[in-house]
Structures are given as structure tokens and as C-alpha cells.
Design a protein around this motif. Sequence first.
Motif, PDB file in Angstrom:
ATOM      1  N   GLN A 182      19.991 -26.723 -29.166  1.00 49.25           N
ATOM      2  CA  GLN A 182      20.054 -26.741 -27.710  1.00 49.25           C
ATOM      3  C   GLN A 182      18.807 -27.405 -27.149  1.00 49.25           C
ATOM      4  N   GLN A 183      19.013 -28.338 -26.243  1.00 48.47           N
ATOM      5  CA  GLN A 183      17.896 -29.038 -25.616  1.00 48.47           C
ATOM      6  C   GLN A 183      17.605 -28.355 -24.286  1.00 48.47           C
ATOM      7  N   HIS A 184      16.344 -28.009 -24.070  1.00 49.62           N
ATOM      8  CA  HIS A 184      15.964 -27.358 -22.821  1.00 49.62           C
ATOM      9  C   HIS A 184      15.926 -28.395 -21.703  1.00 49.62           C
ATOM     10  N   GLN A 185      16.616 -28.081 -20.618  1.00 48.92           N
ATOM     11  CA  GLN A 185      16.640 -28.976 -19.468  1.00 48.92           C
ATOM     12  C   GLN A 185      16.159 -28.218 -18.245  1.00 48.92           C
ATOM     13  N   LEU A 186      15.397 -28.912 -17.433  1.00 49.08           N
ATOM     14  CA  LEU A 186      14.860 -28.295 -16.219  1.00 49.08           C
ATOM     15  C   LEU A 186      15.277 -29.123 -15.013  1.00 49.08           C
ATOM     16  N   THR A 187      15.472 -28.443 -13.914  1.00 47.48           N
ATOM     17  CA  THR A 187      15.746 -29.163 -12.670  1.00 47.48           C
ATOM     18  C   THR A 187      14.452 -29.843 -12.223  1.00 47.48           C
ATOM     19  N   VAL A 188      14.560 -30.720 -11.244  1.00 49.57           N
ATOM     20  CA  VAL A 188      13.379 -31.413 -10.734  1.00 49.57           C
ATOM     21  C   VAL A 188      12.386 -30.396 -10.183  1.00 49.57           C
ATOM     22  N   SER A 189      12.876 -29.382  -9.464  1.00 44.69           N
ATOM     23  CA  SER A 189      11.984 -28.355  -8.909  1.00 44.69           C
ATOM     24  C   SER A 189      11.287 -27.578 -10.015  1.00 44.69           C
ATOM     25  N   GLN A 190      12.021 -27.200 -11.060  1.00 39.34           N
ATOM     26  CA  GLN A 190      11.421 -26.464 -12.175  1.00 39.34           C
ATOM     27  C   GLN A 190      10.368 -27.316 -12.889  1.00 39.34           C
ATOM     28  N   ALA A 191      10.673 -28.611 -13.087  1.00 42.32           N
ATOM     29  CA  ALA A 191       9.725 -29.505 -13.752  1.00 42.32           C
ATOM     30  C   ALA A 191       8.452 -29.637 -12.927  1.00 42.32           C
ATOM     31  N   ALA A 192       8.606 -29.798 -11.619  1.00 43.83           N
ATOM     32  CA  ALA A 192       7.436 -29.940 -10.748  1.00 43.83           C
ATOM     33  C   ALA A 192       6.587 -28.668 -10.788  1.00 43.83           C
ATOM     34  N   VAL A 231      16.094 -32.777 -16.157  1.00 41.60           N
ATOM     35  CA  VAL A 231      15.269 -33.587 -17.057  1.00 41.60           C
ATOM     36  C   VAL A 231      15.048 -32.770 -18.322  1.00 41.60           C
ATOM     37  N   ALA A 232      15.221 -33.415 -19.449  1.00 37.63           N
ATOM     38  CA  ALA A 232      14.983 -32.732 -20.724  1.00 37.63           C
ATOM     39  C   ALA A 232      13.485 -32.457 -20.864  1.00 37.63           C
ATOM     40  N   LEU A 233      13.174 -31.284 -21.417  1.00 43.18           N
ATOM     41  CA  LEU A 233      11.776 -30.914 -21.621  1.00 43.18           C
ATOM     42  C   LEU A 233      11.086 -31.942 -22.511  1.00 43.18           C
ATOM     43  N   SER A 234      11.782 -32.439 -23.523  1.00 38.45           N
ATOM     44  CA  SER A 234      11.176 -33.447 -24.402  1.00 38.45           C
ATOM     45  C   SER A 234      10.817 -34.707 -23.626  1.00 38.45           C
ATOM     46  N   GLU A 235      11.632 -35.077 -22.638  1.00 38.90           N
ATOM     47  CA  GLU A 235      11.354 -36.248 -21.806  1.00 38.90           C
ATOM     48  C   GLU A 235      10.136 -35.982 -20.922  1.00 38.90           C
ATOM     49  N   LEU A 236      10.036 -34.792 -20.390  1.00 35.40           N
ATOM     50  CA  LEU A 236       8.865 -34.432 -19.576  1.00 35.40           C
ATOM     51  C   LEU A 236       7.586 -34.502 -20.418  1.00 35.40           C
ATOM     52  N   ILE A 237       7.661 -33.979 -21.631  1.00 38.19           N
ATOM     53  CA  ILE A 237       6.482 -33.995 -22.502  1.00 38.19           C
ATOM     54  C   ILE A 237       6.115 -35.434 -22.864  1.00 38.19           C
TER      55      ILE A 237
END
Length: 140
Positions: A2-12, A43-49
Motif C-alpha cells: 500500500q502506498q501512502h497518499q496525502l491530500t494537498v492539505s495534509q502534505a502542506a 500526492v504519494a508520500l514517496s513523491e513528497l520525499i
Amino acid sequence: MQQHQLTVSQAAELYGVARSTVHRKLKSGRMSSTVRGDGKRVVALSELIRVMGEPHQVEEAVQQDAPPAEVFNDMLEELKALRSEVAELKAHMMRLPAPETPAAAPQATPVPTSTDDKPVNLFAAELAALRRKQGTGETQ
């Protein structure tokens, strides 16, 4: 997996930046995102990282859930028990009687021999018999 995904608000919130910062990175193409079935951009957490580096404080929802230490202890005990059982089975196997020898292989057909125990050439014997029959006029 499972890939962790966050909304734009959560990522910010996770990175301590404004939502507009995340949107700007998405719009410029530096970071990719997808749209969920409910219409929210994630956005995938891996993409954010990849783009923004490791977050300073990782939320509980994003952290991998590690099993408690008691689970590891239980697994270790089970592993020890299985290894012990394998050792016992190997020892038991060594005490078993050896397998019986297989039955003797069937004997090959003996080669005809002449009166002086020399092998007879079967082809030569057949050829000689045919010549004798031809000489006497016999037919088969």
C-alpha cells in the motif's frame, strides 16, 4: 504494498508549508499527483520525499505500524520450537532401518555358445542355416 497518499492539505501540514507551495510544485510539474475517486488531489508520500525531502515530524497516520515486541518474541519462540522439531525428526530418521536392497535385476538372456563354450555369432548361424535350406531346396 500500500502506498501512502496525502491530500494537498495534509502534505502542506506535514512539511509545515502553505498549501499554495504544494500546489505550485504540482503546477510546475516538479511533483506528480493523482485524483482520488472522491475528486480530491492526492500526492504519494514517496513523491513528497523525492521533491521536498524527509519530513521533520512524521504523522502517526503516515508511520508504518510496527508489531509489538511480544509478537517478535512469540515468533522467536516458534522458530526455536520448529528448529528443535526438525532436529528430533532428523535424529529419528537416522534410527530408521536401512531400506531393503532392491530385488535382483532380471538376468539377461544367455548368449548361445558352441560346444567349446565360444559365443556363437547369431547372424552367421542364421545365414548358414538359410544356405543349408537353399542347398536342400527346403522352404519355410
